[in-house]
Design a protein around this motif. Structure first.
Motif, short mmCIF file in Angstrom:
data_model
loop_
_atom_site.label_atom_id
_atom_site.label_comp_id
_atom_site.label_asym_id
_atom_site.label_seq_id
_atom_site.Cartn_x
_atom_site.Cartn_y
_atom_site.Cartn_z
N LYS A 228 -11.97 -13.29 -9.66
CA LYS A 228 -11.17 -14.16 -8.78
C LYS A 228 -10.85 -15.45 -9.53
CE LYS A 228 -11.24 -16.17 -4.21
NZ LYS A 228 -12.05 -16.60 -3.10
N GLY A 229 -9.59 -15.87 -9.46
CA GLY A 229 -9.20 -17.12 -10.10
C GLY A 229 -8.93 -16.98 -11.59
N GLU A 230 -8.98 -15.75 -12.11
CA GLU A 230 -8.75 -15.55 -13.54
C GLU A 230 -7.25 -15.47 -13.84
OE1 GLU A 230 -10.91 -12.86 -16.96
OE2 GLU A 230 -11.01 -12.15 -14.90
N PHE A 231 -6.89 -15.77 -15.09
CA PHE A 231 -5.52 -15.58 -15.58
C PHE A 231 -5.61 -14.55 -16.69
CE2 PHE A 231 -1.34 -17.96 -16.36
CZ PHE A 231 -0.80 -16.94 -17.12
N VAL A 232 -4.98 -13.42 -16.49
CA VAL A 232 -5.12 -12.32 -17.45
C VAL A 232 -3.75 -11.86 -17.90
CG1 VAL A 232 -5.89 -9.91 -17.73
CG2 VAL A 232 -7.31 -11.54 -16.47
N PHE A 233 -3.62 -11.67 -19.21
CA PHE A 233 -2.42 -11.05 -19.75
C PHE A 233 -2.67 -9.56 -19.95
CE2 PHE A 233 -1.40 -15.38 -21.34
CZ PHE A 233 -0.10 -15.46 -20.84
N LEU A 234 -1.74 -8.75 -19.50
CA LEU A 234 -1.78 -7.32 -19.84
C LEU A 234 -0.77 -7.16 -20.96
CD1 LEU A 234 -1.46 -5.57 -16.35
CD2 LEU A 234 -3.54 -5.89 -17.69
N THR A 235 -1.22 -6.64 -22.08
CA THR A 235 -0.27 -6.49 -23.18
C THR A 235 -0.40 -5.12 -23.82
OG1 THR A 235 0.60 -7.59 -25.15
CG2 THR A 235 -1.80 -7.51 -24.94
N GLY A 236 0.51 -4.83 -24.69
CA GLY A 236 0.54 -3.53 -25.35
C GLY A 236 1.97 -3.11 -25.56
N ARG B 76 -7.33 -14.82 -21.24
CA ARG B 76 -7.88 -13.49 -21.52
C ARG B 76 -6.76 -12.45 -21.65
NH1 ARG B 76 -11.12 -10.04 -17.10
NH2 ARG B 76 -11.04 -8.05 -18.18
N VAL B 77 -6.90 -11.56 -22.61
CA VAL B 77 -5.88 -10.55 -22.86
C VAL B 77 -6.48 -9.15 -22.68
CG1 VAL B 77 -4.28 -9.60 -24.56
CG2 VAL B 77 -4.71 -12.06 -24.51
N VAL B 78 -5.82 -8.33 -21.91
CA VAL B 78 -6.23 -6.92 -21.76
C VAL B 78 -5.19 -6.10 -22.51
CG1 VAL B 78 -6.53 -5.01 -20.16
CG2 VAL B 78 -7.35 -7.29 -19.54
N GLN B 79 -5.64 -5.48 -23.58
CA GLN B 79 -4.72 -4.71 -24.43
C GLN B 79 -4.74 -3.25 -23.98
OE1 GLN B 79 -3.38 -6.06 -27.61
NE2 GLN B 79 -2.24 -4.15 -27.88
N LEU B 80 -3.56 -2.72 -23.69
CA LEU B 80 -3.45 -1.31 -23.30
C LEU B 80 -2.70 -0.53 -24.38
CD1 LEU B 80 -2.38 -1.63 -19.53
CD2 LEU B 80 -4.63 -0.96 -20.37
N GLU B 81 -3.16 0.69 -24.58
CA GLU B 81 -2.46 1.59 -25.51
C GLU B 81 -2.58 3.00 -24.98
OE1 GLU B 81 -3.26 1.51 -29.80
OE2 GLU B 81 -3.18 -0.67 -29.65
N HIS B 82 -1.46 3.66 -24.85
CA HIS B 82 -1.44 5.04 -24.31
C HIS B 82 -2.21 5.13 -23.00
CE1 HIS B 82 0.33 6.10 -28.08
NE2 HIS B 82 -0.75 5.69 -28.75
N GLY B 83 -2.10 4.12 -22.17
CA GLY B 83 -2.71 4.15 -20.85
C GLY B 83 -4.20 3.88 -20.83
N GLN B 84 -4.74 3.47 -21.96
CA GLN B 84 -6.17 3.19 -22.01
C GLN B 84 -6.41 1.79 -22.57
OE1 GLN B 84 -7.14 6.83 -24.30
NE2 GLN B 84 -8.60 7.24 -22.64
#
Lengths: 295, 223
Positions: free
Chosen positions: B27-35, B206-214
């Motif tokens: 809660k309250g986080e800022f997250v980038f989804l990238t890939g 914070r960065v969440v890196q996605l590749e091929h759905g994972q």
């Protein structure tokens, strides 16, 4: 603003935007309802005439000329004892002749040309109209035919009953035709509602994404169908009124007088309300079906 | 705030857009989804917005398992989420003010309250001088600010943005990212899908890196 208020506001704006296609849809509904209402109007008036004729329907029991006084009295007693009989009047040969002369003075020569009185004596029997089924009258007819002194039994109600049957069949056929037309009208309304749904696709997408209640998303389209249907039925009622007045003027008092109906009657408040409610229901149903894709 | 458990989404004949995704966002986080394109960023956002349902696993947001929500509950859930898209999704026939207030109007909010909140949020994004303009009279950056205002007007707990700067030049992108930072500073959880590495570096979250759905790893950018 409530969901209902929002739905009416948006629906009204949409009907105004739709312009010609909304007019077409109102027109098709009106055609369906003019058909239904027209048949209703005709059948109401025909039924009124038939009811009047049925009420005054009489059975005529013609007697042989050589009937004895004793047999005649016995026959009269028999008739008065029947539950289907409301009143009995004996018309002698002489009175029948007098009545003919009074009713048709221009045919006086015919009656004087014949040596003997050609009219038979008759019992004019008025039948009960309430709570009597056809079989009671049939039983009476059969019973009379087997009695001595009876030359013939005429009962004019039979053809009236047949006519009533024809009117009922015509009414059913009209309802079926109107039903088919109404189905067509409902499809037209649904098509118009779908067009406005398509025109407002972007808004609907946003409404869904912001979590608008379904009453807000679908409500305007249901109300749009409701408005189109109600307007169609109201236009139909107006058209029927115009037609009724034109036909009444064209027929004049002669035909209505001949039918014994006194005067033509327009649809009652009940029929009018049913037509408007029917239009609203058909429109709302079409709008509901069309708006399903907005969910 | 957000938890995915063995989340999977399959399109067509066994094509995985997301596969066995286990992710937690506080809660309250800022997250980038990238890939790269097709990594599953937009699919994850669509699942979070319940535009689609997962094929496998669960998505839990604020303690609610989204897979189990009824149609009415989905609408109620969406009232707590703000969304921003790359193509802005503004209604061309409505003014800036109407575009934003529309989000409140269709929730049945009283008119006075709609007006007050709409004005406040448009002022906050710096568009108080463009209230009566139509979207086609605005620049890309202004249009995106209207979209952000619409996302915020209902005071959501979570803001989802799918490539919000995809159609903007670098300067405008930074301007928009500043707005997201400010939104996050007020305690709102923000999830932004982007493939713009420069922007991610600049914002530094914070960065969440996605590749091929994972998940391809959870690299922490400097905060």
């Amino acid at each position: 603003m409530t969901g209902v208020g929002y739905a009416f506001e948006e629906a009204w704006a949409s009907v105004r935007r739709a312009g010609r296609s909304a007019a077409v849809s109102i027109g098709t509904i009106a055609i369906a309802f003019v058909t239904l209402g027209g048949f209703l109007l005709v059948s109401v008036n025909v039924q009124r005439v038939l009811d009047r004729w049925l009420e005054s329907a009489e059975m005529s029991v013609y007697l042989h000329d050589d009937l004895s006084e004793e047999l005649r009295t016995g026959l009269e007693l028999y008739l008065r004892q029947q539950v289907a009989v409301a009143a009995v009047e004996y018309v002698s040969k002489e009175r029948a002749l007098e009545r003919f002369r009074a009713d048709f003075p221009e045919l006086l020569d015919v009656t004087t040309a014949v040596a003997q009185n050609p009219f038979p004596a008759v019992f004019e029997v008025r039948l009960r109209t309430e709570g009597m089924d056809a079989s009671a009258v049939d039983d009476l007819t059969t019973g009379l035919a087997g009695r001595g002194g009876v030359a013939d039994v005429r009962y004019d109600r039979r053809w009236l009953t047949r006519l009533t049957g024809i009117v009922t069949s015509a009414r059913i056929a009209a309802a079926v035709i109107a039903g088919v037309l109404m189905l067509g009208a409902a499809f037209t309304v649904a098509a118009v509602v779908r067009l406005s749904l398509h025109a407002r696709r972007a808004e609907i997408d946003i409404m869904q994404l912001v979590g608008a209640p379904f009453s807000y998303i679908r409500g305007p389209f249901i109300v749009e169908g409701l408005l189109l249907g109600g307007a169609g039925a109201a236009v139909a009622l107006l058209l029927i009124g115009v037609l009724y007045s034109a036909v009444g003027r064209w027929l004049g008092p002669d035909l209505t007088g001949l039918a014994g109906a006194g005067q033509l009657h327009f649809l009652g408040l009940r029929e009018g309300v049913i037509m408007i409610l029917g239009g609203l229901a058909v429109g709302a149903a079409a709008g509901t079906v069309a708006s399903r894709s907005a969910r | 705030m957000i938890e995915t458990q063995g989340l999977g989404k399959i399109y067509g004949r066994g094509l995985y857009a997301l596969r066995d995704l286990n992710l937690t966002i506080d809660k309250g986080e800022f997250v980038f989804l990238t890939g790269p394109s097709g990594a599953g960023k937009s699919t994850l956002l669509r699942l979070l917005l319940l535009q689609e349902r997962p094929t496998e696993g669960d998505v839990i947001v604020a303690g609610r398992n989204l897979s189990r929500l009824t149609r009415n509950e989905v609408q109620a859930y969406r009232r707590t989420v703000g969304f921003v898209f790359q193509d802005f999704k503004l209604i061309a026939t409505k003014t800036v003010f109407e575009n934003v207030s529309f989000a409140l109007r269709v929730l049945g909010m009283p008119v006075e309250q709609q007006r007050r909140r709409t004005y406040q949020v448009l002022k906050w994004v710096g568009l108080q001088h463009r209230l009566n303009s139509r979207p086609d009279e605005l620049s890309g950056g202004e249009q995106q600010r209207v979209a952000i205002a619409r996302a915020l007007v209902n005071e959501p707990h979570l803001v989802l943005a799918d490539e919000p700067t995809g159609n903007l030049d670098p300067d405008l992108s930074l301007e928009i990212m500043n707005l997201f930072r400010d939104i996050n500073a007020s305690g709102t959880t923000v999830v932004v899908a982007t493939h713009d590495r420069e922007l991610i570096k600049w914002v530094g979250r914070r960065v969440v890196q996605l590749e091929h759905g994972q998940l391809a790893g959870l690299p922490e950018a400097p905060r």
